[in-house]
Each structure stands twice: as C-alpha cells, then as structure tokens.
Enzyme design. Sequence first.
Site, PDB file in Angstrom:
ATOM      1  N   ASP A 173       0.860  -1.176   0.000  1.00 59.09           N
ATOM      2  CA  ASP A 173       0.000   0.000   0.000  1.00 59.09           C
ATOM      3  C   ASP A 173       0.894   1.223   0.000  1.00 59.09           C
ATOM      4  O   ASP A 173       1.822   1.327   0.807  1.00 59.09           O
ATOM      5  CB  ASP A 173      -0.947  -0.008   1.205  1.00 59.09           C
ATOM      6  CG  ASP A 173      -2.160   0.866   0.928  1.00 59.09           C
ATOM      7  OD1 ASP A 173      -2.615   0.904  -0.237  1.00 59.09           O
ATOM      8  OD2 ASP A 173      -2.645   1.542   1.854  1.00 59.09           O
ATOM      9  N   HIS A 202      10.719   4.926  -2.478  1.00 58.70           N
ATOM     10  CA  HIS A 202      10.001   4.396  -1.313  1.00 58.70           C
ATOM     11  C   HIS A 202       9.867   2.867  -1.409  1.00 58.70           C
ATOM     12  O   HIS A 202      10.181   2.144  -0.485  1.00 58.70           O
ATOM     13  CB  HIS A 202       8.619   5.071  -1.246  1.00 58.70           C
ATOM     14  CG  HIS A 202       7.913   5.105  -2.574  1.00 58.70           C
ATOM     15  ND1 HIS A 202       8.487   5.656  -3.687  1.00 58.70           N
ATOM     16  CD2 HIS A 202       6.721   4.604  -2.978  1.00 58.70           C
ATOM     17  CE1 HIS A 202       7.663   5.503  -4.720  1.00 58.70           C
ATOM     18  NE2 HIS A 202       6.588   4.868  -4.310  1.00 58.70           N
TER      19      HIS A 202
HETATM   20  P1  ITT Z   1      -3.082  -2.233  -5.503  1.00 54.83           P
HETATM   21  O1  ITT Z   1      -3.757  -1.696  -4.266  1.00 54.83           O
HETATM   22  O2  ITT Z   1      -3.909  -3.215  -6.264  1.00 54.83           O
HETATM   23  O3  ITT Z   1      -1.691  -2.738  -5.231  1.00 54.83           O
HETATM   24  P2  ITT Z   1      -3.213   0.541  -6.375  1.00 54.83           P
HETATM   25  O4  ITT Z   1      -2.793   1.200  -7.661  1.00 54.83           O
HETATM   26  O5  ITT Z   1      -4.622   0.738  -5.911  1.00 54.83           O
HETATM   27  O6  ITT Z   1      -2.862  -1.010  -6.532  1.00 54.83           O
HETATM   28  P3  ITT Z   1      -2.129   1.891  -3.989  1.00 54.83           P
HETATM   29  O7  ITT Z   1      -3.459   2.063  -3.349  1.00 54.83           O
HETATM   30  O8  ITT Z   1      -1.002   1.434  -3.153  1.00 54.83           O
HETATM   31  O9  ITT Z   1      -2.184   0.918  -5.255  1.00 54.83           O
HETATM   32  O10 ITT Z   1      -1.613   3.220  -4.695  1.00 54.83           O
HETATM   33  C1  ITT Z   1      -2.167   4.475  -4.511  1.00 54.83           C
HETATM   34  C2  ITT Z   1      -1.984   5.310  -5.747  1.00 54.83           C
HETATM   35  O11 ITT Z   1      -0.641   5.791  -5.766  1.00 54.83           O
HETATM   36  C3  ITT Z   1      -2.209   4.579  -7.063  1.00 54.83           C
HETATM   37  O12 ITT Z   1      -2.903   5.431  -7.946  1.00 54.83           O
HETATM   38  C4  ITT Z   1      -0.806   4.295  -7.579  1.00 54.83           C
HETATM   39  O13 ITT Z   1      -0.769   4.324  -8.989  1.00 54.83           O
HETATM   40  C5  ITT Z   1      -0.022   5.455  -6.977  1.00 54.83           C
HETATM   41  N1  ITT Z   1       1.343   5.006  -6.695  1.00 54.83           N
HETATM   42  C6  ITT Z   1       1.729   4.040  -5.821  1.00 54.83           C
HETATM   43  N2  ITT Z   1       3.055   3.857  -5.887  1.00 54.83           N
HETATM   44  C7  ITT Z   1       3.523   4.735  -6.812  1.00 54.83           C
HETATM   45  C8  ITT Z   1       4.783   4.999  -7.351  1.00 54.83           C
HETATM   46  O14 ITT Z   1       5.862   4.318  -6.990  1.00 54.83           O
HETATM   47  N3  ITT Z   1       4.879   5.944  -8.300  1.00 54.83           N
HETATM   48  C9  ITT Z   1       3.804   6.632  -8.711  1.00 54.83           C
HETATM   49  N4  ITT Z   1       2.563   6.431  -8.266  1.00 54.83           N
HETATM   50  C10 ITT Z   1       2.415   5.488  -7.326  1.00 54.83           C
END
Ligand code: ITT
Length: 179
Positions: free
Chosen positions: A63, A165
């Site tokens: 997350d 991160h």
């Molecule tokens: P899962 O929960 O299925 O893993 P998600 O895309 O919903 O996928 P998160 O809730 O963890 O994942 O991510 C929150 C948002 O932040 C989501 O729109 C991601 O694309 C973005 N995000 C997460 N890590 C990132 C990164 O390394 N670089 C850019 N955007 C990121």
Amino acid sequence: MKTLDVITSNKGKYREYEEKLSSTFVVKMNNVHYPEIQASRLEDVVHHAFEYLEDYVPLMIDDSGLFINRLKGFPGVYSAYVMKTLGCEGILKLMEGEEDRKARFECVIGLFDDEKRLFKGICEGRISTKMRGDMGFGYDPIFIPSGYDFTFAEMETDRKNKISHRGKAMKALLDHLER
Ligand code: ITT
C-alpha cells in the site's frame, strides 16, 4: 527458488517487484481483490488486508501513497481514488502558484509467510510544475526525488528502485529474509 505472490492490480508496481526481487524469488502477480479500509495509516490498511488473503500465502501486499506538505498530506491514503478522479493534472492544478512543493512517497509492504511483517520505505522529493516523462506509472510524472532534477517517470525501473520508497521497503524486506 521460492515463489512469492505480489497481490496487486497495478502492473507498474509489479514491474518494480520483478526487477528487484526476481534474482531471489519467483515473483508472481496475483490480482485477487481484497477490501482496502479507509484508515489514516498505510500500515492499518495492510494489516486489515491480511485477514482476507490467507489462501494465497506466501504473499506480499503493497500500500503506497503520495503525501504533499502544502496540502496537509493529501492525497495520502486517498492516493488511488485521487489518481482515478483528479489524476496528475488535478494535483498540478491544486499546486498552481505554490512555492512549497515538498512531498514524499510512502510504501508499506506486508509480508505474509509463516509470520506477518511490515516493511516501510519513504522517498522525499517535490512536485514538479508540469508532467514529465513516460516511464513508470501513477504519480511518477509529477514527482521529483530529492537530489535529482528529473521525475520518476524519466527514470528506468532499476534506477527508480535504487532510491524510491518501494525500493527502500523491498531492501528492508530482503535484509530481513537474508538474516
Ligand atoms: P493495488 O492496491 O492493487 O496494489 P493501487 O494502484 O490501488 O494497486 P495503492 O493504493 O497502493 O495501489 O496506490 C495508490 C496510488 O498511488 C495509485 O494510484 C498508484 O498508482 C499510486 N502510486 C503508488 N506507488 C507509486 C509509485 O511508486 N509511483 C507513482 N505512483 C504510485
């Protein structure tokens, strides 16, 4: 070689796991859905998700969120919803004319094996004034990590993994597993 499922629907995340971990594990993407509670900490979302995933052990979940200082940490735990609604353009609009552009990415990896453990990585940086680059995913085109002049979307996956991160959280996970 041990197989570990990465439970995610996000191919961009999966690419980063594969790049960093595939010499140690067989990393498999599994996009089984699990409920994400609306908590104020990423750690709580991960702990809650574990309860629904026992059938897929051994696994990792991830997350992550983007926390912008001037916006009091927004979008933070709402990052996925905000990406779907406002997107990078919407964030740039909210930040128009702002001088304090400091931001950070946070990533919490939950490992569920014979034990449950969390690994956290933080990457400090700033929000760019326009979108740049076409690599990566999500907020990468508007995030410039500290010490750099280009965005995550202008970096190859291995380079992003060295400072990001998620890269730091994966490093902590590997250090733990090698102990
Ligand atoms: P899962 O929960 O299925 O893993 P998600 O895309 O919903 O996928 P998160 O809730 O963890 O994942 O991510 C929150 C948002 O932040 C989501 O729109 C991601 O694309 C973005 N995000 C997460 N890590 C990132 C990164 O390394 N670089 C850019 N955007 C990121």
